[in-house]
Write an enzyme that holds these catalytic residues in place. Structure first.
Site: not given
Ligand SMILES: Cc1cc2nc3c(=O)[nH]c(=O)nc-3n(C[C@H](O)[C@H](O)[C@H](O)COP(=O)(O)O)c2cc1C
Length: 324
Positions: A14, A96, A229
């Site tokens: 993240m 992304c 998250r």
């Molecule tokens: C603030 C934030 C920054 C993120 N940055 C990245 C990142 O640098 N690389 C990536 O592959 N995914 C990034 N994501 C996506 C997360 O890795 C993840 O795939 C997405 O939040 C879904 O998972 P969750 O429902 O458990 O949050 C980001 C998500 C958030 C909330």
């Protein structure tokens, strides 16, 4: 030689959150979680003067370095850097959706060119470090299993062992990166199907896992889960992971956690903003009543850059609130 490590419970990459400091805290809280860096563009990784601060890995293994890029030579160099910094894995971001990332020709838009992604993975591969992929199910508003399957068919030719799937599409225009984490519907079924087709690849399920109980229950079916998250909101949830997921003792929130964390961040003051250094730990106040006085004192000390006083205050806080 590549190290054998567990990817049963992964903390998602993240940007702005999974900094080296946050990862230090995550590791203090859980021995077994598999950690990720933020996504780092290959150009920054190769040329940035502050590389040390961006990707420092103070033996917080097991940990993956996630990169964004699609230039073959850069990816090969990035993989060597990941080895030098003692990472266990190098992971390519193909998920992304941000405009800036599309402009740099990396992230989710690469799903349009599966041959290029295959070449990128091959550029990352060597016998010292695991090269992996994090992708979406597809692009646009319509879910299409055939598209996803054909994409994975191509990637499988690399001999890849681990693929992290954020189990929803990315929509490349009209919605924000935030919207891209909620608006496209989740389909865990696509991941179920593909993992049956490729039993030699470990598919790690990501997206919408908003409770540890949900992670635990999905692990009956999937070999690994990745959680973003939930941990961003409250990293201290990680103290439950070793017990719940790995049947080991859980970590108690005590003075040692605070001491270990400060031992790591103190020498960084002056090279890094005090906010970036402290913000992971300040989640300790999450949903704990009557913390206002502590928070306001810490704010004052932060302005004065007084890390020692903040450490003392947090030690007092954990013993007073009995957070275990
Ligand atoms: C603030 C934030 C920054 C993120 N940055 C990245 C990142 O640098 N690389 C990536 O592959 N995914 C990034 N994501 C996506 C997360 O890795 C993840 O795939 C997405 O939040 C879904 O998972 P969750 O429902 O458990 O949050 C980001 C998500 C958030 C909330």
């Amino acid at each position: 030689m590549k190290k054998e490590v567990s990817r049963k419970f992964c903390v998602a990459p993240m940007m702005g959150y999974t900094t080296p400091y946050a990862r230090k805290l995550y590791r203090i809280l859980s021995n077994n979680s598999f950690l990720f860096s933020e996504m780092i563009a290959t150009k920054s990784l190769i040329y940035s003067k502050s590389r040390e601060n961006i990707i420092d890995n103070d033996f917080n293994n097991p940990v993956a370095l996630q990169v964004g890029g699609s230039e073959i030579e850069d990816l090969t160099k990035a993989s060597k850097i990941a080895i030098d910094y003692n990472y266990d894995e190098i992971n390519l971001n193909v998920g992304c959706p941000s405009k800036a990332v599309q402009k740099g020709s990396f992230g989710a838009c690469l799903m349009l060119d599966k041959i290029l992604v295959r070449n990128c993975i091959e550029a990352l591969q060597n016998d010292k470090i695991e090269a992996t992929l994090k992708c979406r199910l597809g692009l646009g508003r319509e879910l299409n299993y055939e598209f996803f399957e054909e994409f994975i068919d191509e990637i499988s030719k690399t001999g890849i062992k681990f693929i992290y799937v954020h189990a929803r599409n990315a929509i490349l225009s009209g919605i924000s990166p935030q919207g891209n984490r909620t608006i496209p519907p989740l389909s865990y079924d696509f991941v179920r199907k593909i993992k049956n087709k490729y039993p030699n690849i470990t598919f790690i399920l990501n997206g919408g896992i908003n409770h540890l109980d949900k992670a635990e229950s999905l692990l009956k079916e999937f070999d690994g889960v990745m959680v973003g998250r939930l941990i961003k909101k409250n990293p201290f949830i990680l103290k439950e992971v070793d017990k719940k997921i790995f049947n080991e003792k859980n970590r108690l929130i005590d003075e040692t956690i605070i001491n270990n964390y400060f031992e790591y961040i103190k020498p960084k003051l002056g090279f890094e903003s005090i906010f970036r250094l402290l913000s992971p730990l300040l989640n300790i106040f999450f949903s704990v009543p009557h913390s206002k006085i502590y928070k306001s004192k810490i704010n004052d000390y932060m302005k004065e850059q007084k890390l020692n006083l903040i450490e003392d205050l947090l030690i007092q806080y954990v013993s007073e609130k009995n957070l275990n």
